[in-house]
Design an enzyme around this catalytic site. Sequence first.
Site, mmCIF file in Angstrom:
data_model
loop_
_atom_site.group_PDB
_atom_site.id
_atom_site.type_symbol
_atom_site.label_atom_id
_atom_site.label_comp_id
_atom_site.label_asym_id
_atom_site.label_seq_id
_atom_site.Cartn_x
_atom_site.Cartn_y
_atom_site.Cartn_z
ATOM 1 N N ASN A 231 0.821 -1.210 0.000
ATOM 2 C CA ASN A 231 0.000 0.000 0.000
ATOM 3 C C ASN A 231 0.853 1.257 0.000
ATOM 4 O O ASN A 231 0.540 2.230 -0.684
ATOM 5 C CB ASN A 231 -0.956 -0.006 1.198
ATOM 6 C CG ASN A 231 -2.232 -0.767 0.876
ATOM 7 O OD1 ASN A 231 -2.413 -1.232 -0.237
ATOM 8 N ND2 ASN A 231 -3.114 -0.895 1.843
ATOM 9 N N CYS A 283 -7.489 3.083 3.418
ATOM 10 C CA CYS A 283 -6.217 2.345 3.516
ATOM 11 C C CYS A 283 -4.961 3.190 3.340
ATOM 12 O O CYS A 283 -4.112 3.226 4.227
ATOM 13 C CB CYS A 283 -6.209 1.212 2.495
ATOM 14 S SG CYS A 283 -7.330 -0.101 2.938
HETATM 15 C C1 UDX Z 1 -6.355 0.356 -1.796
HETATM 16 C C2 UDX Z 1 -5.452 -0.705 -2.458
HETATM 17 O O1 UDX Z 1 -5.485 -0.537 -3.880
HETATM 18 C C3 UDX Z 1 -5.897 -2.114 -2.052
HETATM 19 O O2 UDX Z 1 -4.989 -3.072 -2.581
HETATM 20 C C4 UDX Z 1 -5.922 -2.210 -0.528
HETATM 21 O O3 UDX Z 1 -6.365 -3.477 -0.105
HETATM 22 C C5 UDX Z 1 -6.813 -1.131 0.059
HETATM 23 O O4 UDX Z 1 -6.370 0.167 -0.386
HETATM 24 P P1 UDX Z 1 -8.767 1.380 -2.244
HETATM 25 O O5 UDX Z 1 -8.516 2.215 -1.030
HETATM 26 O O6 UDX Z 1 -10.079 0.728 -2.411
HETATM 27 O O7 UDX Z 1 -7.671 0.223 -2.336
HETATM 28 O O8 UDX Z 1 -8.575 2.332 -3.503
HETATM 29 P P2 UDX Z 1 -7.576 2.507 -4.733
HETATM 30 O O9 UDX Z 1 -8.295 2.162 -5.971
HETATM 31 O O10 UDX Z 1 -6.279 1.852 -4.507
HETATM 32 O O11 UDX Z 1 -7.386 4.094 -4.685
HETATM 33 C C6 UDX Z 1 -6.886 4.753 -3.515
HETATM 34 C C7 UDX Z 1 -6.817 6.246 -3.723
HETATM 35 O O12 UDX Z 1 -5.806 6.573 -4.662
HETATM 36 C C8 UDX Z 1 -8.105 6.868 -4.279
HETATM 37 O O13 UDX Z 1 -8.330 8.107 -3.638
HETATM 38 C C9 UDX Z 1 -7.812 7.053 -5.748
HETATM 39 O O14 UDX Z 1 -8.572 8.088 -6.334
HETATM 40 C C10 UDX Z 1 -6.334 7.386 -5.702
HETATM 41 N N1 UDX Z 1 -5.599 7.069 -6.937
HETATM 42 C C11 UDX Z 1 -5.488 5.783 -7.355
HETATM 43 C C12 UDX Z 1 -5.000 8.076 -7.651
HETATM 44 O O15 UDX Z 1 -5.079 9.262 -7.282
HETATM 45 N N2 UDX Z 1 -4.285 7.758 -8.772
HETATM 46 C C13 UDX Z 1 -4.144 6.474 -9.219
HETATM 47 O O16 UDX Z 1 -3.481 6.271 -10.248
HETATM 48 C C14 UDX Z 1 -4.774 5.458 -8.482
#
Ligand code: UDX
Length: 470
Positions: A231, A283
Amino acid sequence: MSKKIQIAVVGSGYVGLVAAVCFAEMGHDVICVDNDERKVAALQGGDTLIHETFLPELLNRYRNAKVRFMTDLAEATRECEAIFIAVGTPQSETGDADLSYVEAVACEIARSLTSYKVIVEKSTVPVYTNEWIRRAIERNGVAREMFDVVSNPEFLREGTAVSDFLHPDRIVVGADSERAAAVLAEIYAPLTGGEYYTRPDHITGICNQNEPPVLLNTSTKSAEIIKHASNAFLAMKISFINAVSNLCEATDANVEQVARGMGLDSRIGPKFLRPGIGYGGSCFPKDVAAFRSVAEQMGIDFGLLTEVEKINVQQKKRFLSKVRSALWTLRGKRIAVLGLAFKGETDDIRESPAIDLVGMLLGEGCSVVAYDPAAMKRTEEKLPASSQLRYATDAYTAAHDADALLILTDWDEFATLDLDRLYTTLRYPIVLDGRNLYDPQVMLRHGFTYVSVGRPSTFPVREYAGSSVL
Ligand code: UDX
């Protein structure tokens, strides 16, 4: 044919509930325990409580049959061979994970333990938590040979949690005993052996019979670190591209092109290189802080993580200053906000950068009209409607007569707005897109002043040409 295992899952939050219905989908019998009676009653009645694809179908298929919901952890402990702990590990004031719920569950399990059990930690926890769970259980008078503690971290993303669970990139099992590792191998056998993917009604995804997921056996401590390190690494990728996007803005380069050029290198990969207003959710912010704190306690200087957090905070402030530059002054301005959830396709607003920005706009004296397809109810509980903050029923109602429109969450429906209608609905055709959902040239052709992240802004009115809103 895989063996059916009796599984208890403690906690019915995102991880626990998804794990419970997915274990049932894999053929096991599950008891999902939560100490919140109202939650248990709602789940028994078929209310998923969270917005998650495939969850309503699976809950309806298995509730009160292959998945039973109850508050009695003692009964679940007696009946089940494996007990998965999936309770919350909120961030404490120091940045550490607060493990008091995990400890309470471990002690309660210990008090009802009468035969060998595998206790599986699924919540995101710092290294050494397995050790502490083991000690807590032993302190409650349970002999060492009566149980094992295993770490089986979960990598699911909200919105795609069910398919992430059934089609994982990898399954990590951190076990220091062969007996416990064998139980976990049996639990995941329907996936790792490919059997699940041959079922005609299986949920489709990246895995199939010929390419089933890999199960990686590690020590318990390695498994705990894998979760935090993964993460933190993903958060670092996002902060990195956000920092690069700022450089692109300063040099009139285009971050989309840069990210694509970087991502085509197979060593870097294209994922998690989308710039925006910073990462949020339950997370990344919590895990980066907890991982940094663990490192600190071990005497390791992991200053890189402090920078990752710093960039994430700055990214929101930077977006606010773009709004200010586009509108000149903020006090009294009417702002339409599209998106409150921390990312698209979820109703979760925990650590949402969109909510932080709404707070900043209100603090600057703007009036905000917000719309989100799923997260408004939760937001309203936190930020009740007032004379300064209103909630709209759709994007166009939010945009009506607004001085500018802000896109703060990457919902699919915000990427396909009727731009002609939007143009006539807004008071001024100004769009600030924190998620880069539109092509700047398309926005220009539709007459918008369009400001996004890491890409040159476009201004239709001649008098603006040459000036920078950054
Ligand atoms: C994350 C991890 O991906 C997952 O493996 C773990 O178990 C829990 O945390 P999640 O919190 O559901 O999952 O969301 P994720 O899709 O990873 O996005 C997290 C944040 O990063 C969001 O605010 C998203 O908008 C942001 N993000 C993601 C970006 O700003 N840019 C990206 O390229 C990807």
